[in-house]
Design an enzyme around this catalytic site. Structure first.
Site, PDB file in Angstrom:
ATOM      1  N   GLU A  35       0.881  -1.163   0.000  1.00  0.00           N
ATOM      2  CA  GLU A  35       0.000   0.000   0.000  1.00  0.00           C
ATOM      3  C   GLU A  35       0.922   1.218   0.000  1.00  0.00           C
ATOM      4  O   GLU A  35       1.837   1.291   0.829  1.00  0.00           O
ATOM      5  CB  GLU A  35      -0.869   0.023   1.259  1.00  0.00           C
ATOM      6  CG  GLU A  35      -1.855   1.176   1.225  1.00  0.00           C
ATOM      7  CD  GLU A  35      -2.567   1.427   2.562  1.00  0.00           C
ATOM      8  OE1 GLU A  35      -2.179   0.813   3.576  1.00  0.00           O
ATOM      9  OE2 GLU A  35      -3.500   2.250   2.558  1.00  0.00           O
ATOM     10  N   ARG A 260       5.315 -12.780   9.477  1.00  0.00           N
ATOM     11  CA  ARG A 260       6.060 -11.558   9.206  1.00  0.00           C
ATOM     12  C   ARG A 260       7.344 -11.539  10.024  1.00  0.00           C
ATOM     13  O   ARG A 260       7.491 -12.247  11.018  1.00  0.00           O
ATOM     14  CB  ARG A 260       5.206 -10.348   9.506  1.00  0.00           C
ATOM     15  CG  ARG A 260       4.905 -10.218  10.992  1.00  0.00           C
ATOM     16  CD  ARG A 260       4.078  -8.980  11.341  1.00  0.00           C
ATOM     17  NE  ARG A 260       4.244  -7.907  10.408  1.00  0.00           N
ATOM     18  CZ  ARG A 260       3.233  -7.229   9.862  1.00  0.00           C
ATOM     19  NH1 ARG A 260       1.990  -7.546  10.177  1.00  0.00           N
ATOM     20  NH2 ARG A 260       3.448  -6.238   9.039  1.00  0.00           N
ATOM     21  N   LYS A 270       4.483  -0.002  10.635  1.00  0.00           N
ATOM     22  CA  LYS A 270       4.395   1.290   9.977  1.00  0.00           C
ATOM     23  C   LYS A 270       3.966   2.362  10.975  1.00  0.00           C
ATOM     24  O   LYS A 270       4.483   3.468  10.977  1.00  0.00           O
ATOM     25  CB  LYS A 270       3.387   1.187   8.822  1.00  0.00           C
ATOM     26  CG  LYS A 270       3.725   2.058   7.641  1.00  0.00           C
ATOM     27  CD  LYS A 270       2.830   1.746   6.462  1.00  0.00           C
ATOM     28  CE  LYS A 270       3.333   0.590   5.634  1.00  0.00           C
ATOM     29  NZ  LYS A 270       2.499   0.351   4.430  1.00  0.00           N
TER      30      LYS A 270
END
Length: 561
Positions: A35, A260, A270
């Site tokens: 994104e 992850r 983030k």
RNA sequence: UGGGGAUUAGUCCAGUGGUAGGACGCCUGACUCUGGAUCAGGAAGCGGAGGUUCGAACCCUCCAUCCCCAGCCA
């Protein structure tokens, strides 16, 4: 052959199986779907290496697709930085650059199709009401009172939404699945919302935007992605992913989840990276302390080191936190092979060699890389006044200290043996500010004919040739392995390392280093790997410490205090 | 207390019925004009309890622990 050479991770295992059974006709198409709302970090690098790596190994292709379905937080700056970072890592998507926003028309048609088959409806519930109706983890939800609108009414309302007839929040389009499903994602999820915001690519063409769940799988489908690799938190979304593709009766990609990446002494979400930025704990997305690709690049990491790291950590489905020491190991491993050695004194201590002629300047030959003789040699200047590292002298040497102290002899790398005769101290502070030494002229080049043992070798820079520079010494951003380890009521930011950056303003570097270009990497002998920062100019050079050399003396000294 | 995952040395990853292996880290030693690099050696592990089997990290049952999910974010 080692085990690592023969074993494959579960992902490659699945793909090999699929190729064997012909599930996708032997095709392998992956995609990296960021994104564009932030910079890529090393966690993304794992995904990039995985997706592009797999495509390469299986003779397939990997698409770069921006998941840009939320105009309120996405920007071109990010789509540019992301492309730069992926390219820098060494991967090429060729013609396969896509945007979910390319599919807005198609996605809209899919939504119409779903409405027509009675599988979606326009809902007038507010966001709060939707939440109430959703139920909880342990209680089923309630059906929306708008759930049974006629297909015609749904169609006309949805077209109205598309036409911009309604304000944000007035309606949503929802899939009609099962409000009692134990998987919350299946409780009539919202698939389109009204957002009257300009999109970075489609500008104001659309007042409605599809949700992730209604865009991602379909985008995979449109691109005929075979293996849609994502992180574990999307596991609960897989039934939805499959549901849409089945209901729409379109190409069915396979979603596969992996764990992850987490790394000790750092944070990789983030949200937290933005918090570090906004809180002024770091200066930019590419601050060399940031685990972003751009930060690591500026810090001096090489793409090879990052890719090797991703290979070494492999991929699995269990939560993991990789020791940052492994990252640093792969970095040193790479840098050791390719970095020219130079001498740089970070914290200088003046040394006057009393028996060396006043105006004499000699050229000393030094090898550029003992690991790679093809990198050749260079000359450095030697003269009566040189600087050595403060750390390389102790007035009262601790046990096993091989370096310089009063009465002791050490070697100045490639030059001469020197012996310390006396020290000059600051009258007020008592700090040692200068060493008076003598050299042995018969030890030119750093060896003596009598073969006497000199244990310590110091790096040095002659005063006459020294380049003044600023050296930014970076360390882990967090003092604790796990930043979340805090006292009750504490915050992960409490663990930020106050010394993650120490600026050495008076460093003395060997001649010529002021002409090194931003990005150039060196090993500063005995200290670590350094690179020229983008702030650097020939007039005021700036170097970043990428990573220190392993230092068994420091470790020994630490464990003996 | 619902659903979905996971559990092999300090860490990461292999091993899927037949003596538990690699890497990083750690400890020893050798070598060295970088206390770097390199080389040699070492310590260290199958979450627990039952069961199946000649034999279980692997199969079955139960238990425990950890992670994810209640955005009109992705």
């Amino acid at each position: 052959m080692t085990q690592a050479d023969t074993s494959v991770d579960f992902l490659r295992g699945i793909i090999a199986d699929d190729n064997r059974t012909g599930k996708f006709g032997g095709r392998v198409v992956t995609r990296f779907p960021p994104e564009p709302n932030g910079y890529l970090h090393i966690g993304h690098a794992k995904s990039v290496c995985l997706n592009f790596g797999i495509a390469e190994e299986f003779g397939g292709v990997c698409h770069l697709r921006f998941d840009d379905t939320n105009p309120s937080r996405e920007e071109m700056e990010y789509v540019n930085s992301i492309q730069e970072d992926v390219r820098w890592l060494g991967f090429d998507w060729g013609e396969n650059l896509f945007f979910a926003s390319d599919y807005f028309d198609q996605l809209y048609e899919y939504a119409i199709k779903l409405i027509e088959s009675g599988k979606a409806f326009v809902c007038d519930l507010s966001a709060d009401e939707v939440r109430d109706y959703r139920g909880s983890l342990v209680e089923p939800g309630k059906e929306s009172p708008y759930r049974n609108r006629s297909i015609e009414e749904n169609l006309s309302l949805f077209r109205g939404m598309r036409a911009g007839d309604f304000g944000e929040g007035e309606h949503t389009l929802r899939a009609k699945i099962d409000m009692a499903a134990p998987n919350l994602n299946l409780r009539d999820p919202v698939i389109y919302r009204i957002l009257k915001q300009a999109h970075h690519r489609t500008r104001d063409e659309w007042p409605i935007y599809p949700m992730y769940d209604f865009a991602h799988g379909q985008s995979d489908s449109i691109e005929h992605v075979t293996h849609s690799v994502c992180t574990l938190e999307f596991e609960d979304h897989r039934p939805l992913y499959d549901w849409f593709l089945d209901e729409l009766d379109i190409y069915h990609s396979q979603q596969i989840e992996f764990a992850r990446l987490n790394i000790t002494h750092t944070v990789l979400s983030k949200r937290r990276l933005i918090e570090l930025l906004n809180g002024g704990y770091v200066t930019a997305w590419d601050d060399p302390r940031m685990p972003t690709i751009s930060g690591l690049r500026r810090r001096g990491y090489t793409p090879e080191a990052l890719r090797n790291f991703c290979d070494r950590i492999s991929v699995a489905r269990r939560d993991n936190t990789v020791d940052i020491a492994l990252l640093e190991h792969t970095l040193r491993d790479d840098l050791n092979q390719k970095s020219p050695r130079v001498m740089g004194v970070l914290d200088p201590l003046k040394v006057v060699i009393e028996n060396y002629p006043e105006d004499k300047v000699e050229d000393i030959i030094s090898t550029n890389n003992p690991e790679d003789p093809s990198m050749g040699e260079r000359n450095v200047s030697f003269s009566r006044v040189v600087y050595i590292e403060k750390d390389d002298f102790r007035e009262i040497p601790p046990p096993k200290f091989y370096r310089l102290s009063p009465g002791k002899e050490v070697r100045l790398k490639d030059a001469y043996y020197i012996t310390c005769n006396s020290v000059v101290k600051d009258e007020i502070t008592g700090e040692v500010v200068e060493l008076r030494c003598t050299y042995d002229p018969d030890t030119f080049g750093g060896t003596s004919a009598d073969g006497r043992k000199v244990r310590g070798t110091s790096h040095w820079v002659s005063e006459e040739s020294a380049v003044d520079a600023e050296v930014r010494v970076y360390d882990h951003l967090f003092t604790t392995e796990y930043p979340d380890d805090v006292e009750d009521g504490g915050d992960w930011k409490d663990n930020i390392n106050p010394d993650s950056l120490v600026v050495m303003k008076n460093a003395k570097l060997e001649r010529g280093l002021n002409h090194a270009k931003p990005g150039e990497r060196f090993q500063f002998l005995r200290q670590g790997y350094f690179c020229v920062d983008k702030d650097s100019t020939p007039e005021s050079p700036v170097f970043n410490r990428t990573v220190p050399l392993r230092d068994t003396w420091a470790r020994f000294a630490r464990s003996n205090t």
